[in-house]
Design a protein around this motif. Structure first.
Motif, PDB file in Angstrom:
ATOM      1  N   GLY A 140      13.591  10.943  -3.774  1.00  0.00           N
ATOM      2  CA  GLY A 140      14.499  10.143  -2.940  1.00  0.00           C
ATOM      3  C   GLY A 140      13.800   9.601  -1.702  1.00  0.00           C
ATOM      4  N   LYS A 141      13.036  10.448  -1.064  1.00  0.00           N
ATOM      5  CA  LYS A 141      12.299  10.007   0.133  1.00  0.00           C
ATOM      6  C   LYS A 141      11.259   8.967  -0.238  1.00  0.00           C
ATOM      7  CE  LYS A 141       9.705  11.628   4.133  1.00  0.00           C
ATOM      8  NZ  LYS A 141       9.085  12.759   4.830  1.00  0.00           N
ATOM      9  N   PHE A 142      10.567   9.173  -1.405  1.00  0.00           N
ATOM     10  CA  PHE A 142       9.564   8.201  -1.848  1.00  0.00           C
ATOM     11  C   PHE A 142      10.195   6.838  -2.049  1.00  0.00           C
ATOM     12  CE2 PHE A 142       7.589   5.969  -5.416  1.00  0.00           C
ATOM     13  CZ  PHE A 142       6.303   5.786  -4.915  1.00  0.00           C
ATOM     14  N   MET A 143      11.370   6.768  -2.662  1.00  0.00           N
ATOM     15  CA  MET A 143      12.031   5.490  -2.900  1.00  0.00           C
ATOM     16  C   MET A 143      12.457   4.839  -1.575  1.00  0.00           C
ATOM     17  SD  MET A 143      11.816   4.990  -6.118  1.00  0.00           S
ATOM     18  CE  MET A 143      12.918   3.593  -6.285  1.00  0.00           C
ATOM     19  N   TYR A 144      12.912   5.648  -0.658  1.00  0.00           N
ATOM     20  CA  TYR A 144      13.305   5.121   0.662  1.00  0.00           C
ATOM     21  C   TYR A 144      12.091   4.529   1.365  1.00  0.00           C
ATOM     22  CZ  TYR A 144      14.838   5.035   5.522  1.00  0.00           C
ATOM     23  OH  TYR A 144      15.107   4.647   6.824  1.00  0.00           O
ATOM     24  N   GLU A 145      10.942   5.262   1.318  1.00  0.00           N
ATOM     25  CA  GLU A 145       9.743   4.811   2.011  1.00  0.00           C
ATOM     26  C   GLU A 145       9.170   3.546   1.365  1.00  0.00           C
ATOM     27  OE1 GLU A 145       8.527   5.817   4.776  1.00  0.00           O
ATOM     28  OE2 GLU A 145       9.813   7.560   5.062  1.00  0.00           O
ATOM     29  N   ILE A 146       9.140   3.482   0.033  1.00  0.00           N
ATOM     30  CA  ILE A 146       8.588   2.286  -0.602  1.00  0.00           C
ATOM     31  C   ILE A 146       9.495   1.088  -0.382  1.00  0.00           C
ATOM     32  CG2 ILE A 146       9.620   2.433  -2.948  1.00  0.00           C
ATOM     33  CD1 ILE A 146       6.768   1.850  -4.004  1.00  0.00           C
ATOM     34  N   ARG A 147      10.801   1.299  -0.292  1.00  0.00           N
ATOM     35  CA  ARG A 147      11.736   0.220   0.039  1.00  0.00           C
ATOM     36  C   ARG A 147      11.453  -0.311   1.447  1.00  0.00           C
ATOM     37  NH1 ARG A 147      16.949  -0.584   2.231  1.00  0.00           N
ATOM     38  NH2 ARG A 147      18.215  -2.087   1.017  1.00  0.00           N
ATOM     39  N   LYS A 148      11.184   0.633   2.290  1.00  0.00           N
ATOM     40  CA  LYS A 148      10.888   0.274   3.681  1.00  0.00           C
ATOM     41  C   LYS A 148       9.609  -0.560   3.762  1.00  0.00           C
ATOM     42  CE  LYS A 148      10.196   2.416   8.232  1.00  0.00           C
ATOM     43  NZ  LYS A 148      10.108   3.713   8.947  1.00  0.00           N
ATOM     44  N   LEU A 149       8.554  -0.133   2.976  1.00  0.00           N
ATOM     45  CA  LEU A 149       7.293  -0.870   2.977  1.00  0.00           C
ATOM     46  C   LEU A 149       7.482  -2.283   2.432  1.00  0.00           C
ATOM     47  CD1 LEU A 149       4.792   1.867   1.667  1.00  0.00           C
ATOM     48  CD2 LEU A 149       4.937   0.923   4.009  1.00  0.00           C
ATOM     49  N   VAL A 150       8.262  -2.435   1.389  1.00  0.00           N
ATOM     50  CA  VAL A 150       8.513  -3.755   0.829  1.00  0.00           C
ATOM     51  C   VAL A 150       9.250  -4.648   1.829  1.00  0.00           C
ATOM     52  CG1 VAL A 150       9.740  -5.001  -1.007  1.00  0.00           C
ATOM     53  CG2 VAL A 150       8.437  -2.956  -1.558  1.00  0.00           C
ATOM     54  N   MET A 151      10.260  -4.105   2.506  1.00  0.00           N
ATOM     55  CA  MET A 151      11.036  -4.873   3.476  1.00  0.00           C
ATOM     56  C   MET A 151      10.167  -5.314   4.634  1.00  0.00           C
ATOM     57  SD  MET A 151      14.668  -2.834   3.443  1.00  0.00           S
ATOM     58  CE  MET A 151      15.391  -3.938   4.677  1.00  0.00           C
ATOM     59  N   GLU A 152       9.240  -4.415   5.073  1.00  0.00           N
ATOM     60  CA  GLU A 152       8.348  -4.781   6.173  1.00  0.00           C
ATOM     61  C   GLU A 152       7.412  -5.915   5.740  1.00  0.00           C
ATOM     62  OE1 GLU A 152       6.375  -1.228   7.278  1.00  0.00           O
ATOM     63  OE2 GLU A 152       8.080  -0.396   8.363  1.00  0.00           O
ATOM     64  N   ASP A 172       0.853  -1.184   0.000  1.00  0.00           N
ATOM     65  CA  ASP A 172       0.000   0.000   0.000  1.00  0.00           C
ATOM     66  C   ASP A 172       0.895   1.243   0.000  1.00  0.00           C
ATOM     67  OD1 ASP A 172      -1.926   1.872   0.204  1.00  0.00           O
ATOM     68  OD2 ASP A 172      -2.595   1.339   2.241  1.00  0.00           O
ATOM     69  N   TYR A 173       0.952   1.903  -1.128  1.00  0.00           N
ATOM     70  CA  TYR A 173       1.843   3.061  -1.296  1.00  0.00           C
ATOM     71  C   TYR A 173       1.070   4.369  -1.434  1.00  0.00           C
ATOM     72  CZ  TYR A 173       0.482   2.210  -6.144  1.00  0.00           C
ATOM     73  OH  TYR A 173      -0.249   2.012  -7.274  1.00  0.00           O
ATOM     74  N   SER A 174      -0.225   4.373  -1.213  1.00  0.00           N
ATOM     75  CA  SER A 174      -1.060   5.550  -1.465  1.00  0.00           C
ATOM     76  C   SER A 174      -0.609   6.776  -0.669  1.00  0.00           C
ATOM     77  CB  SER A 174      -2.534   5.219  -1.164  1.00  0.00           C
ATOM     78  OG  SER A 174      -2.668   4.801   0.184  1.00  0.00           O
ATOM     79  N   ASP A 175      -0.277   6.571   0.607  1.00  0.00           N
ATOM     80  CA  ASP A 175       0.118   7.727   1.433  1.00  0.00           C
ATOM     81  C   ASP A 175       1.431   8.340   0.951  1.00  0.00           C
ATOM     82  OD1 ASP A 175      -2.132   7.430   2.957  1.00  0.00           O
ATOM     83  OD2 ASP A 175      -1.138   6.205   4.497  1.00  0.00           O
ATOM     84  N   ILE A 176       2.418   7.466   0.685  1.00  0.00           N
ATOM     85  CA  ILE A 176       3.714   8.016   0.261  1.00  0.00           C
ATOM     86  C   ILE A 176       3.636   8.584  -1.153  1.00  0.00           C
ATOM     87  CG2 ILE A 176       5.019   6.529   1.822  1.00  0.00           C
ATOM     88  CD1 ILE A 176       5.695   4.744  -0.567  1.00  0.00           C
ATOM     89  N   LEU A 177       2.732   8.035  -2.001  1.00  0.00           N
ATOM     90  CA  LEU A 177       2.555   8.602  -3.344  1.00  0.00           C
ATOM     91  C   LEU A 177       1.927   9.997  -3.249  1.00  0.00           C
ATOM     92  CD1 LEU A 177       2.750   8.309  -6.421  1.00  0.00           C
ATOM     93  CD2 LEU A 177       0.477   7.232  -6.391  1.00  0.00           C
ATOM     94  N   GLU A 178       0.963  10.158  -2.350  1.00  0.00           N
ATOM     95  CA  GLU A 178       0.348  11.478  -2.146  1.00  0.00           C
ATOM     96  C   GLU A 178       1.393  12.479  -1.671  1.00  0.00           C
ATOM     97  OE1 GLU A 178      -3.289  13.544   0.423  1.00  0.00           O
ATOM     98  OE2 GLU A 178      -2.960  11.371   0.501  1.00  0.00           O
ATOM     99  N   GLU A 179       2.273  12.023  -0.774  1.00  0.00           N
ATOM    100  CA  GLU A 179       3.341  12.906  -0.278  1.00  0.00           C
ATOM    101  C   GLU A 179       4.311  13.265  -1.414  1.00  0.00           C
ATOM    102  OE1 GLU A 179       6.850  13.006   3.150  1.00  0.00           O
ATOM    103  OE2 GLU A 179       5.528  11.272   2.962  1.00  0.00           O
ATOM    104  N   LEU A 180       4.605  12.278  -2.299  1.00  0.00           N
ATOM    105  CA  LEU A 180       5.488  12.548  -3.439  1.00  0.00           C
ATOM    106  C   LEU A 180       4.891  13.623  -4.357  1.00  0.00           C
ATOM    107  CD1 LEU A 180       7.905  11.923  -5.302  1.00  0.00           C
ATOM    108  CD2 LEU A 180       6.545  10.062  -6.295  1.00  0.00           C
ATOM    109  N   ASN A 181       3.602  13.535  -4.623  1.00  0.00           N
ATOM    110  CA  ASN A 181       2.959  14.535  -5.487  1.00  0.00           C
ATOM    111  C   ASN A 181       2.921  15.909  -4.849  1.00  0.00           C
ATOM    112  OD1 ASN A 181       2.362  12.971  -7.799  1.00  0.00           O
ATOM    113  ND2 ASN A 181       0.655  11.992  -6.718  1.00  0.00           N
ATOM    114  N   GLU A 182       2.983  15.925  -3.511  1.00  0.00           N
ATOM    115  CA  GLU A 182       2.975  17.220  -2.816  1.00  0.00           C
ATOM    116  C   GLU A 182       4.379  17.804  -2.712  1.00  0.00           C
ATOM    117  OE1 GLU A 182       1.168  16.512   0.926  1.00  0.00           O
ATOM    118  OE2 GLU A 182      -0.880  16.343   0.127  1.00  0.00           O
ATOM    119  N   THR A 183       5.384  16.963  -2.461  1.00  0.00           N
ATOM    120  CA  THR A 183       6.734  17.464  -2.192  1.00  0.00           C
ATOM    121  C   THR A 183       7.690  17.293  -3.361  1.00  0.00           C
ATOM    122  OG1 THR A 183       7.448  15.330  -1.303  1.00  0.00           O
ATOM    123  CG2 THR A 183       6.422  16.898   0.234  1.00  0.00           C
TER     124      THR A 183
END
Length: 241
Positions: A225-237, A210-221
């Motif tokens: 780099g932060k988006f890739m870090y966060e999605i990597r983190k979600l996959v690892m979890e 579920d990447y909806s929150d971090i994708l919304e943040e990417l479109n805002e900011t």
């Protein structure tokens, strides 16, 4: 004894006989004179006729000469008129050429003035070009430095996060995250598309998270780099790595 009448007639006859040779001589002279007169008259008439014919011939020749002279005079008159027209035409042409020369001289002076203005503008443009060139060189140098920084950052992301990206089609990048774990070769892959309104959209994400929150943040900011870090983190979890 002879009668008086007979005597008188006899005397006349005697006188006639005495004068007859003289009369014949006179008659001969008269005849010769008439002949001479006729001959002279014939000669005179012949001469007169010859002179008349000669005069008539000369009159005809004079008429022909007069006609020829009149024709020449007419041609000369036409030539004079033609020459006058030609002279006027040449004068008009000369006047036109002189006017053109004056116009060209005026245009030349104007062009020289314009050339001076253009030269000043060219010098100004050259100066602006030199300034722009210097600015471009400075910008290129800055771009090189920024590219180096981006390359260094990309190398850092690749070394640390295993992040690689490649262009797949228009406005779409193929993203890969590897090195999720030292003990696993599992990778996270997805396509990141940039829409016409400059918003991001994730497609074909594997594994699914579920990447909806971090994708919304990417479109805002716009912080990729932060988006890739966060999605990597979600996959690892999700994979519990």
């Amino acid at each position: 004894f002879l009668p008086a009448k007979f005597k008188q007639r006899t005397k006349k006859e005697q006188l006639f006989k005495m004068e007859e040779p003289l009369l014949r001589k006179i008659q001969q002279q008269v005849n010769e004179g008439v002949k001479d007169i006729n001959s002279w008259a014939s000669t005179k008439i012949s001469i007169t006729q010859d002179k008349k014919a000669s005069h008539e011939k000369k009159i005809v020749e004079s008429k022909e000469t007069i006609f020829s002279l009149n024709s020449q005079l007419a041609r000369y008159t036409d030539d004079i008129q033609e020459n006058s027209k030609l002279a006027k035409k040449q004068q008009d042409q000369r006047t036109s050429i002189e006017n053109n020369i004056r116009k060209i001289e005026t245009d030349t002076i104007s062009l020289r003035k314009q050339n001076g203005v253009l030269q000043r503008d060219a010098d100004a443009l050259k100066a602006e070009r030199d300034q722009a060139k210097a600015a471009i060189e400075l910008a290129l140098e800055g771009e090189k430095q920024m590219q180096k920084q981006r390359d260094d950052g990309a190398n850092w992301y690749e070394e640390r996060l295993g992040w690689k990206m490649r262009a797949k089609r228009k406005n779409t990048l193929g993203m890969t995250l590897s090195r999720l774990s030292e003990s696993s070769d599992v990778e996270c892959k997805f396509d990141l598309r940039v829409n016409d309104d400059n918003t991001y959209e994730v497609e074909r994400l594997r594994p699914i998270v579920d990447y909806s929150d971090i994708l919304e943040e990417l479109n805002e900011t716009n912080n990729l780099g932060k988006f890739m870090y966060e999605i990597r983190k979600l996959v690892m979890e999700k994979l519990e790595l």
